[in-house]
Write an enzyme that holds these catalytic residues in place. Structure first.
Site, mmCIF file in Angstrom:
data_model
loop_
_atom_site.group_PDB
_atom_site.id
_atom_site.type_symbol
_atom_site.label_atom_id
_atom_site.label_comp_id
_atom_site.label_asym_id
_atom_site.label_seq_id
_atom_site.Cartn_x
_atom_site.Cartn_y
_atom_site.Cartn_z
ATOM 1 N N GLU A 302 -17.462 30.875 -21.213
ATOM 2 C CA GLU A 302 -17.597 30.583 -22.651
ATOM 3 C C GLU A 302 -17.257 31.807 -23.483
ATOM 4 O O GLU A 302 -16.594 31.699 -24.520
ATOM 5 C CB GLU A 302 -19.006 30.079 -22.979
ATOM 6 C CG GLU A 302 -19.481 28.878 -22.163
ATOM 7 C CD GLU A 302 -18.491 27.728 -22.080
ATOM 8 O OE1 GLU A 302 -17.725 27.509 -23.036
ATOM 9 O OE2 GLU A 302 -18.467 27.052 -21.024
ATOM 10 N N HIS A 305 -13.544 32.257 -23.767
ATOM 11 C CA HIS A 305 -12.935 31.306 -24.695
ATOM 12 C C HIS A 305 -12.778 31.905 -26.099
ATOM 13 O O HIS A 305 -11.957 31.429 -26.888
ATOM 14 C CB HIS A 305 -13.811 30.055 -24.830
ATOM 15 C CG HIS A 305 -13.436 28.922 -23.909
ATOM 16 N ND1 HIS A 305 -12.133 28.517 -23.703
ATOM 17 C CD2 HIS A 305 -14.211 28.080 -23.170
ATOM 18 C CE1 HIS A 305 -12.127 27.479 -22.878
ATOM 19 N NE2 HIS A 305 -13.369 27.199 -22.526
HETATM 20 N N1 TRP Z 1 -15.127 23.341 -23.769
HETATM 21 C C1 TRP Z 1 -16.252 23.314 -22.887
HETATM 22 C C2 TRP Z 1 -15.949 24.297 -21.774
HETATM 23 O O1 TRP Z 1 -15.224 24.048 -20.882
HETATM 24 C C3 TRP Z 1 -16.555 22.015 -22.262
HETATM 25 C C4 TRP Z 1 -16.797 20.805 -23.087
HETATM 26 C C5 TRP Z 1 -15.904 19.920 -23.496
HETATM 27 C C6 TRP Z 1 -18.027 20.237 -23.412
HETATM 28 N N2 TRP Z 1 -16.494 18.838 -24.054
HETATM 29 C C7 TRP Z 1 -17.789 18.997 -24.001
HETATM 30 C C8 TRP Z 1 -19.312 20.677 -23.238
HETATM 31 C C9 TRP Z 1 -18.818 18.163 -24.389
HETATM 32 C C10 TRP Z 1 -20.345 19.844 -23.649
HETATM 33 C C11 TRP Z 1 -20.107 18.597 -24.194
HETATM 34 O O2 TRP Z 1 -16.358 25.382 -21.792
HETATM 35 ZN ZN ZN Z 2 -13.922 25.836 -21.059
#
Ligand code: TRP
Ligand code: ZN
Length: 900
Positions: A302, A305
């Site tokens: 995270e 990101h």
């Molecule tokens: N972007 C998040 C990750 O991979 C994951 C994610 C996508 C997510 N959709 C979600 C987390 C919905 C919680 C609920 O780090």
């Molecule tokens: Zn991710």
């Protein structure tokens, strides 16, 4: 959506830029669980790069409309409908204010604004923001946000949102407010707010350029004693991204918040990451070694990101792997670097351990996905529900596709590509092609052929032919690429050969690597591993000066996400397992040896033939077990047999019962043939003293607990029961306590056992107030062996009625239902179809509460066509039942694709 409505298919080819852009957003929240009023003021203008639209169409879902105004004056020309809100006759540039109401208390989907343990949270990726307010809820619309939160001060003392805190203060009637500003433009999916009774572990650190940063890990008060590891992981992540990629934290403040009701692992909202408690909370008593390393990986993921995803984001959701594949690759490298802090020998082995774990997941889960109805390229061409495309392919295969750039260009070349990517695209919403072009241009390469890795579904198969010419001392490898029978989708869409980095080494009779000199080269290179660039349908590589007939070590370190077909003899595999200088391929040789044997035995079991185990396997495993020059972590991985699911997948017709018999037979044989060695290893690898979550100590625990698990398989498991009971009682950490409990459950299956029942009771009482540990308690029972007299489905059904069970909490649902349906194949695929009936009931029940979670469970039956006829028919009936009753777009897409 009505039952009969055909769901709309979204296609990548239909991408069009938005007709309007939103530059700034000011949000005001009056937080009340059943009735939160959201006032949203947006500066909007026409997009000069889009076709002119007559009206503005905003997305919105589950919202109650209150009022609208334009440039401060009430505006009546708006029409709120089921999917959003239409604003007619808009000027070229204007300020639009919309007021609406959402019901967070009633939101069981955990998407949008919801309440968990009395606190407010949001989840906006992928399309949750539209459940908070009307918006152009798509990632190529980027704006700066100011957020004002107002709430009752006693009930919600902490008010958080993205970015920096501008001001906070009291309001009349016991209420208070906080105002936050995020200086960076972001898409709506990165918005977040949190409000409630939370406390934080805080730390101040200096970033590379000397700026002070405030770091916080926010949790419920009783969890504050489980935040240290997450904070350490965050600090390590910040340092690592500076050192490895020159990327600094761009905010003065970075927050992590833990929530127990969460659909996935964690979410990278700008400056305010929201995490499933499972990936934050840890102390030695409650978390296993695996939990500790998962937390490090997810915190890293995270955090990383922030650059790969947030500073540079996705143009549309088809580009999801642009941020996810890249960020998984970065978290894998982070974990590998963190694990290999020690000497160079340890170093190599520690990196390989992480690589093996990652590849095992890829092969078990992503290869299976690629062989079923959900097969799709890393960059999908279409979807019905985007939440269904947060997949193993987008994440894990996507990571392999990124890793291959580094394999081709080296760490330095990869870094050059990353630098160029940020130089070109910082602040933009871009595509996978933009990333590939940055890698190509920074390394002076044409990567047009490489595009196929993004557009071609299916797992490539490489067949290898070798020829040694003793008189000329020449050795030729001929590689052919294609797709096997399983990947029919892949064959239909095949676009031509891939560029495959194929790493190899040649091993001599003494077990050492031989020098490598390709035909046409002046001399042998000092490296004994070479990355061949395999670009044709069929291609030969000839090595010269090859003194003797070598044994090839193929696809070293798993240099590409492919299947390699080469006919090794059992003796050759045993030799590679003993000698290959590439630790990954040592492990791989053992797995190949075991897989082949297990598949033969499974065929015998399916036809009712007697089972017998080749002595080569026992001897080879025995050597690994007793080889003290190998790290314990590596030995544990090498001695673990391929999973039942993976083996069943390899059969012409998956037969879970036959696979289970074969695997159990081998486990028992290895347990009894090597009993003395297992007992010795169990004693030798104890970790007395205070618990340390280090890779070294974790390796000892893993190997010791594997020994215990094998001993529990013996027909007379008395030794295992004695050791496990003592280990359970004396344990000062969850790794050892859970492993002991698991061994007792295994032993109880063959012998019956009061010890297991006692330990289960003790475990529950001891951890009654630790939900994450109670999840383990449910999961261990759902994954246990089971007997004819007491099939696990009966235990699972009984546990569904346990007061601590609830379908509403995804972690709890996963611990019992998913563990049974996905991690206990022999019991789930019971011949009477009882598992499938249970699955259908639970998918339908979950569908009404939480479609995202329901759709994940729905996937447990997607490979139904590959099973034996008797099971296949029952699986189809269960799928049809769900298809007839499921309401959500999420579940419908899965079951309809499965049945199509
Ligand atoms: N972007 C998040 C990750 O991979 C994951 C994610 C996508 C997510 N959709 C979600 C987390 C919905 C919680 C609920 O780090
Ligand atoms: Zn991710």
């Amino acid at each position: 959506m009505a039952d009969t409505e055909t769901p709309q298919v979204i296609r990548r080819a239909d991408y069009a830029p938005p007709a309007f852009l939103i530059d700034t957003v000011a949000l005001e929240f009056d937080l009340v669980p059943e009735r939160t009023v959201v006032r949203n003021t947006m500066r909007i203008r026409r997009n000069p790069d889009a076709v002119r639209a007559t009206h503005l169409e905003l997305m919105g879902e589950a919202l109650q409309f209150v009022e609208a105004s334009i440039d401060g004056k009430p505006y009546a020309n708006v029409h709120a409908h089921e999917h959003g809100l239409t604003v007619d006759n808009v000027p070229d540039s204007f300020e639009l204010t919309l007021t609406g109401i959402c019901n967070a208390a009633a939101n069981t989907t955990l998407s949008g604004l919801y309440v968990s343990s009395g606190n407010f949270f949001t989840q906006c990726e992928a399309e949750g923001f539209r459940r908070i307010t009307w918006f152009l809820d798509r990632p190529d619309v980027m704006a700066t946000y100011t957020v004002t939160l107002r709430a009752d001060k006693a009930a919600y003392p902490v008010l958080l949102s993205n970015g920096n805190l501008l001001e906070q203060g009291d309001l009349p009637d016991g209420r208070h407010f906080a105002r936050w500003e995020d200086p960076f433009r972001k898409p709506s999916y990165l918005f977040a707010l949190v409000a409630g009774k939370l406390v934080a572990l805080e730390e101040r650190v200096k970033s590379g350029s000397g700026k002070e940063k405030l770091l916080q890990v926010w949790v419920e008060p009783h969890d504050l004693d489980k935040t240290r590891h997450a904070m350490d992981s965050l600090i390590h992540s910040i340092r690592w991204d500076e050192e490895r990629f020159g990327l600094e934290l761009d905010l003065d403040r970075f927050m992590i918040v833990a929530v127990s009701d969460f659909n996935m692992g964690a979410m990278e909202n700008k400056g305010l990451n929201i995490f499933n408690t499972k990936y934050v909370l840890a102390n030695p008593e409650t978390a296993t070694d695996t939990d500790f390393s998962n937390i490090e990986a997810v915190v890293g993921h995270e955090y990383f990101h922030n650059w790969t995803g947030n500073r540079v984001t996705c143009r549309d959701w088809f580009q999801l792997s642009l941020k996810e594949g890249l960020t998984v690759f970065r978290d894998q490298e982070f974990s590998a670097d963190m694990a290999s802090g020690g000497s160079t020998v340890e170093n190599q082995a520690a990196r390989a351990t992480k690589r093996i774990e990652d590849v095992r997941v890829l092969r078990q889960m992503q290869f299976a996905e690629d062989a079923g109805p959900m097969a799709h390229p890393v960059r999908p061409e279409s979807y019905v529900e985007i939440n269904n495309f947060y997949t193993m392919t987008v994440y894990e295969k996507g990571s392999e596709v990124v890793r291959m750039y580094q394999t081709l260009f080296g760490r330095e070349g990869f870094r050059r590509g990353m630098d160029l990517y940020f130089k070109r695209h910082d602040g933009q919403a871009v595509t996978c092609d933009d990333f590939r072009h940055a890698m190509a241009d920074a390394n002076g390469r044409d990567l047009a052929q490489y595009e196929r890795w993004y557009s071609q579904a299916g797992t490539p198969r490489i067949t290898v032919d070798t020829h040694y010419d003793a008189s000329q001392k020449r050795y030729t490898l001929t590689l052919t690429q294609g797709y096997g029978d399983a990947a029919s989708a892949a064959r239909e869409t095949q676009k031509g050969p891939l560029l495959i980095p194929f790493a190899i080494g040649l091993i001599g009779e003494d077990g050492n690597d031989m020098p490598l000199r390709l035909e046409g080269e002046a001399s042998a290179s000092p490296q004994t591993t070479r990355v061949l660039e395999f670009t044709g349908k069929e291609q030969s590589f000839t090595f010269v000066d090859v003194a003797e007939k070598p044994l090839p070590s193929l696809l070293r370190n798993f240099s590409a996400p492919v299947v390699v077909e080469y006919d090794y003899t059992a003796d050759e595999l045993a030799f590679l397992l003993a000698h290959d200088s590439d630790p990954f391929n040592r492990w791989e040789a053992g797995q190949r040896l075991a897989t082949r044997e297990l598949l033969t035995l499974a065929e015998h079991a399916a036809t009712g033939n007697a089972l017998e185990l080749d002595d080569t396997v026992v001897a080879a495993f025995g050597r690994v077990l007793n080889d003290e020059t190998l790290s314990p972590a590596f030995r544990e991985l090498a001695l673990m047999l391929p999973s039942e699911a993976y083996l069943a997948e390899q059969m012409d017709e998956s037969n879970p019962a036959a696979v289970h018999s074969a695997r159990q037979f081998v486990r028992k044989r290895l347990a009894s043939a090597l009993k003395g060695d297992w007992l010795a290893v169990y004693e030798r690898h104890q970790t007395p003293g205070a618990y340390e979550p280090t890779p070294e100590a974790g390796g000892h625990r893993a190997l010791k607990n594997l020994a215990l698990a094998y001993l529990a398989e013996l027909d007379d498991p008395a030794d295992a029961v004695r050791l496990a009971k003592a280990q359970y009682d004396a344990a000062n950490n969850m790794t050892d306590r859970a492993a002991a409990l698991s061994a007792l459950l295994t032993a109880a299956a063959s012998k019956g056992g009061a010890e297991a029942a006692d330990a289960l009771g003790d475990f529950y009482r001891r951890f009654e107030n630790e939900p994450l540990v109670i999840d383990k308690w449910f999961a261990l029972q759902a994954m246990q062996r089971g007997t004819k007299a007491r099939p696990v489905i009966e235990i699972v059904r009984k546990l569904m009625a346990h007061p601590a069970f609830t379908l509403k909490n995804p972690n709890r649902a996963r611990s019992l239902i998913f563990s049974f349906c996905s991690a206990n194949p022999a019991q789930f695929h019971a011949a009477d179809g009882s598992g499938y009936a249970f699955w259908a009931e639970q998918v339908i029940a979950l569908d009404a509460l939480n479609p995202q979670v329901a759709a994940r469970l729905a996937r447990a039956l997607e490979l139904w066509r590959r099973f034996t006829p008797a099971l296949r028919d029952q699986m189809r009936a269960a799928l049809e039942k769900v298809a007839a009753q499921a309401k959500s777009r999420d579940v419908r897409e899965i079951v309809e694709k499965a049945l199509a």
